[in-house]
Write a protein that holds these residues in place. Structure first.
Motif, PDB file in Angstrom:
ATOM      1  N   SER A  36    -102.241 -55.926  22.276  1.00 30.80           N
ATOM      2  CA  SER A  36    -102.646 -56.700  21.146  1.00 30.80           C
ATOM      3  C   SER A  36    -101.670 -56.919  20.662  1.00 30.80           C
ATOM      4  CB  SER A  36    -103.605 -56.465  20.379  1.00 30.80           C
ATOM      5  OG  SER A  36    -103.590 -55.089  19.342  1.00 30.80           O
ATOM      6  N   HIS A  37    -100.675 -56.321  20.204  1.00 35.08           N
ATOM      7  CA  HIS A  37     -98.996 -56.088  19.934  1.00 35.08           C
ATOM      8  C   HIS A  37     -98.208 -56.461  20.203  1.00 35.08           C
ATOM      9  CE1 HIS A  37    -100.488 -52.172  17.059  1.00 35.08           C
ATOM     10  NE2 HIS A  37    -101.129 -53.607  16.341  1.00 35.08           N
ATOM     11  N   ILE A  38     -98.524 -56.322  22.204  1.00 34.74           N
ATOM     12  CA  ILE A  38     -97.015 -57.260  22.471  1.00 34.74           C
ATOM     13  C   ILE A  38     -97.880 -58.757  23.007  1.00 34.74           C
ATOM     14  CG2 ILE A  38     -97.029 -57.037  25.103  1.00 34.74           C
ATOM     15  CD1 ILE A  38     -97.395 -54.057  24.933  1.00 34.74           C
ATOM     16  N   ARG A  39     -99.162 -58.844  23.171  1.00 35.35           N
ATOM     17  CA  ARG A  39     -99.962 -60.154  23.106  1.00 35.35           C
ATOM     18  C   ARG A  39     -99.039 -61.017  21.714  1.00 35.35           C
ATOM     19  NH1 ARG A  39     -99.270 -64.196  26.214  1.00 35.35           N
ATOM     20  NH2 ARG A  39    -100.207 -66.175  25.404  1.00 35.35           N
ATOM     21  N   GLN A  40     -99.851 -60.450  20.600  1.00 32.37           N
ATOM     22  CA  GLN A  40     -98.663 -60.968  19.356  1.00 32.37           C
ATOM     23  C   GLN A  40     -97.093 -61.109  19.330  1.00 32.37           C
ATOM     24  OE1 GLN A  40     -98.304 -58.978  15.860  1.00 32.37           O
ATOM     25  NE2 GLN A  40     -99.171 -60.125  14.791  1.00 32.37           N
ATOM     26  N   ALA A  41     -97.022 -60.520  19.783  1.00 33.20           N
ATOM     27  CA  ALA A  41     -95.373 -61.105  19.608  1.00 33.20           C
ATOM     28  C   ALA A  41     -94.527 -61.653  21.047  1.00 33.20           C
ATOM     29  CB  ALA A  41     -94.008 -59.492  20.428  1.00 33.20           C
ATOM     30  N   GLU A  42     -95.639 -61.591  22.065  1.00 30.37           N
ATOM     31  CA  GLU A  42     -95.455 -62.915  23.000  1.00 30.37           C
ATOM     32  C   GLU A  42     -96.152 -64.143  22.337  1.00 30.37           C
ATOM     33  OE1 GLU A  42     -96.429 -60.674  27.081  1.00 30.37           O
ATOM     34  OE2 GLU A  42     -98.168 -61.880  25.557  1.00 30.37           O
ATOM     35  N   GLU A  43     -96.668 -64.260  22.176  1.00 26.01           N
ATOM     36  CA  GLU A  43     -97.399 -66.069  21.232  1.00 26.01           C
ATOM     37  C   GLU A  43     -96.243 -65.950  19.832  1.00 26.01           C
ATOM     38  OE1 GLU A  43    -101.477 -64.616  19.584  1.00 26.01           O
ATOM     39  OE2 GLU A  43    -102.017 -65.307  21.877  1.00 26.01           O
ATOM     40  N   ALA A  44     -95.596 -65.552  19.447  1.00 25.85           N
ATOM     41  CA  ALA A  44     -95.137 -65.950  18.952  1.00 25.85           C
ATOM     42  C   ALA A  44     -93.185 -66.042  19.389  1.00 25.85           C
ATOM     43  CB  ALA A  44     -94.487 -64.394  17.268  1.00 25.85           C
ATOM     44  N   ALA A  67     -91.621 -52.925  15.619  1.00 22.59           N
ATOM     45  CA  ALA A  67     -91.176 -54.296  15.359  1.00 22.59           C
ATOM     46  C   ALA A  67     -90.544 -54.724  17.260  1.00 22.59           C
ATOM     47  CB  ALA A  67     -90.855 -54.816  14.772  1.00 22.59           C
ATOM     48  N   GLU A  68     -89.161 -54.097  17.252  1.00 22.79           N
ATOM     49  CA  GLU A  68     -88.145 -53.354  18.313  1.00 22.79           C
ATOM     50  C   GLU A  68     -88.964 -53.835  19.241  1.00 22.79           C
ATOM     51  OE1 GLU A  68     -84.455 -53.325  15.170  1.00 22.79           O
ATOM     52  OE2 GLU A  68     -85.347 -51.829  16.230  1.00 22.79           O
ATOM     53  N   SER A  69     -89.557 -52.433  19.461  1.00 23.85           N
ATOM     54  CA  SER A  69     -90.400 -51.845  20.470  1.00 23.85           C
ATOM     55  C   SER A  69     -91.162 -52.799  21.193  1.00 23.85           C
ATOM     56  CB  SER A  69     -91.316 -50.897  20.435  1.00 23.85           C
ATOM     57  OG  SER A  69     -90.162 -49.772  19.663  1.00 23.85           O
ATOM     58  N   VAL A  70     -91.622 -53.940  20.606  1.00 26.19           N
ATOM     59  CA  VAL A  70     -92.780 -54.703  21.113  1.00 26.19           C
ATOM     60  C   VAL A  70     -91.917 -56.147  21.548  1.00 26.19           C
ATOM     61  CG1 VAL A  70     -94.755 -54.042  19.953  1.00 26.19           C
ATOM     62  CG2 VAL A  70     -93.234 -55.799  18.955  1.00 26.19           C
ATOM     63  N   PHE A  71     -91.171 -56.649  19.874  1.00 26.63           N
ATOM     64  CA  PHE A  71     -90.314 -57.545  21.087  1.00 26.63           C
ATOM     65  C   PHE A  71     -89.244 -57.319  22.266  1.00 26.63           C
ATOM     66  CE2 PHE A  71     -86.802 -60.669  21.387  1.00 26.63           C
ATOM     67  CZ  PHE A  71     -87.318 -61.704  20.466  1.00 26.63           C
ATOM     68  N   GLY A  72     -89.200 -55.649  22.515  1.00 27.44           N
ATOM     69  CA  GLY A  72     -88.870 -55.456  23.948  1.00 27.44           C
ATOM     70  C   GLY A  72     -89.232 -55.154  24.933  1.00 27.44           C
ATOM     71  N   GLN A  73     -90.973 -55.414  24.956  1.00 28.33           N
ATOM     72  CA  GLN A  73     -91.444 -55.189  25.893  1.00 28.33           C
ATOM     73  C   GLN A  73     -92.243 -56.671  25.784  1.00 28.33           C
ATOM     74  OE1 GLN A  73     -93.543 -53.498  27.732  1.00 28.33           O
ATOM     75  NE2 GLN A  73     -92.550 -52.214  26.879  1.00 28.33           N
ATOM     76  N   VAL A  74     -91.618 -57.656  25.620  1.00 31.01           N
ATOM     77  CA  VAL A  74     -91.500 -59.416  25.690  1.00 31.01           C
ATOM     78  C   VAL A  74     -90.169 -59.305  26.793  1.00 31.01           C
ATOM     79  CG1 VAL A  74     -91.675 -61.600  24.586  1.00 31.01           C
ATOM     80  CG2 VAL A  74     -92.553 -60.083  23.274  1.00 31.01           C
ATOM     81  N   LEU A  75     -89.601 -58.948  26.365  1.00 33.61           N
ATOM     82  CA  LEU A  75     -88.152 -58.823  27.132  1.00 33.61           C
ATOM     83  C   LEU A  75     -87.904 -58.771  28.970  1.00 33.61           C
ATOM     84  CD1 LEU A  75     -85.088 -57.804  24.186  1.00 33.61           C
ATOM     85  CD2 LEU A  75     -85.829 -60.576  25.090  1.00 33.61           C
ATOM     86  N   LYS A  76     -88.718 -57.683  28.268  1.00 38.65           N
ATOM     87  CA  LYS A  76     -89.079 -56.651  29.386  1.00 38.65           C
ATOM     88  C   LYS A  76     -89.633 -57.527  30.759  1.00 38.65           C
ATOM     89  CE  LYS A  76     -90.144 -52.400  31.485  1.00 38.65           C
ATOM     90  NZ  LYS A  76     -90.839 -51.327  31.699  1.00 38.65           N
ATOM     91  N   GLN A  77     -90.435 -58.391  30.009  1.00 42.00           N
ATOM     92  CA  GLN A  77     -91.751 -59.207  30.960  1.00 42.00           C
ATOM     93  C   GLN A  77     -90.823 -60.281  31.451  1.00 42.00           C
ATOM     94  OE1 GLN A  77     -95.427 -59.943  28.768  1.00 42.00           O
ATOM     95  NE2 GLN A  77     -95.254 -57.575  28.937  1.00 42.00           N
TER      96      GLN A  77
END
Length: 327
Positions: A36-44, A67-77
């Motif tokens: 859910s945290h990763i999805r929040q980052a994606e939506e933002a 915060a950087e970790s979840v943003f990193g997941q967005v970049l990975k995807q």
């Protein structure tokens, strides 16, 4: 509208920056990052991109790295996204661990170690901009210069800047650095409007200096072509609909005035609050802290509103926020 200093340097033309401190869940390092945290980052990020925001602000301490970790997941995807955006992060703050107090550290070892951690969490090979987060009383320009030189030579950081610093501190550091600072990030908003005071109230006036702002900072930034970034520009929604039990009379009147101007211009209160900052000739770049997609999108019209805001509207908002007339 004038070109921003970052745009003149070929770094970024994003008029707004998305601040990512709100990503990653809680500040408790024991709490895991969830889907859910990763999805929040994606939506933002999706919301920010939809209104033209291509610059993203981090710090190694935000949510203790999460915060950087979840943003990193967005970049990975979305592997192609990295080359389409500008990422900056900040180093230099040690958060309290319950034994030692919060403190600052601009030592060479800490800077290098912190950048390696940032890059690992973000899953990227470089930062576009690295900022020194808060002034360290023990900072030594030559030691910082050694760290910055290594980061530049290894390709880990392309540009450098500071946060929450005065002209004197910037000159002190810059004396040893081969590359100019490109950013200074400061708390500035319609609520925290004291950055206007030195040019008006501190000249031949009996000014109240309890919320003083460094003398000559605004002029210095413009003369040195350093981008002023404003953190906290939305004032936690105080002027754009958020109810507060401790709002002052000036804040309530200003919120009503912001809404009135927004209605007249067929835009949002968020756009007016940001436009007030962006109207200034220094080409202030707001770093919006919300990660709520609706509030992010509500900022879309800010640049246009800055262009059409009149001097009279700008001063009316300032006087309202101050709660007293100009001298």
């Amino acid at each position: 509208m004038k070109m921003m200093p970052l745009e003149r340097r070929g770094i970024s033309n994003s008029r707004l920056v998305l601040g990512c401190m709100g990503l990653g869940g809680s500040w408790n390092s024991a709490d895991p990052v969830t889907s859910s945290h990763i999805r929040q980052a994606e939506e933002a990020v999706e919301a920010a991109l939809s209104i033209g925001i291509t610059m993203y602000d981090h710090a190694d301490i935000y949510k203790r790295g999460k915060a950087e970790s979840v943003f990193g997941q967005v970049l990975k995807q979305q592997p192609r996204l990295r080359e389409q955006i500008v990422i900056q992060s900040k180093v230099g703050i040690h958060l309290s661990d319950g034994i030692l107090p919060q403190r600052y550290n601009f030592s060479k070892g800490h800077i290098l170690h912190s950048v390696d951690g940032i890059l690992e969490r973000l899953g990227t090979q470089y930062l576009d901009v690295l900022l020194l987060h808060r002034p360290d009383p023990l900072m030594e320009p030559d030691e910082i210069a050694e760290a910055f030189t290594m980061l530049k030579l290894t390709g880990k950081v392309r540009n450098f800047g500071v946060s929450n610093m005065s002209p004197g501190q910037i000159r002190f550091l810059q004396s040893a650095l081969p590359d100019p600072f490109v950013v200074n990030q400061l708390e500035m908003s319609l609520l925290r409007h004291h950055w206007v005071d030195p040019g008006i109230l501190h000249i031949n006036q009996k000014a109240d200096l309890k919320d003083s702002f460094p003398e000559g900072l605004m002029e210095f930034m413009q003369m040195e072509n350093i981008q002023i970034q404003a953190w906290g520009p939305l004032s936690q929604g105080r002027f754009s609909g958020k109810e507060s039990d401790n709002a002052t009379e000036a804040e309530m009147k200003t919120a009503a005035l912001v809404q009135q101007i927004a209605d007249e211009n067929e835009t949002t209160p968020e756009a007016i609050v940001l436009a007030w900052l962006m109207k200034h000739p220094a080409c202030i770049q707001p770093v919006i802290g919300t990660v709520n997609p609706k509030r992010i999108i509500a900022c879309k019209d800010a640049a246009r509103q800055a262009e059409i805001m009149t001097r009279e509207q700008w001063y009316t908002l300032l006087v309202s926020a101050r709660g007293v007339n100009m001298p």
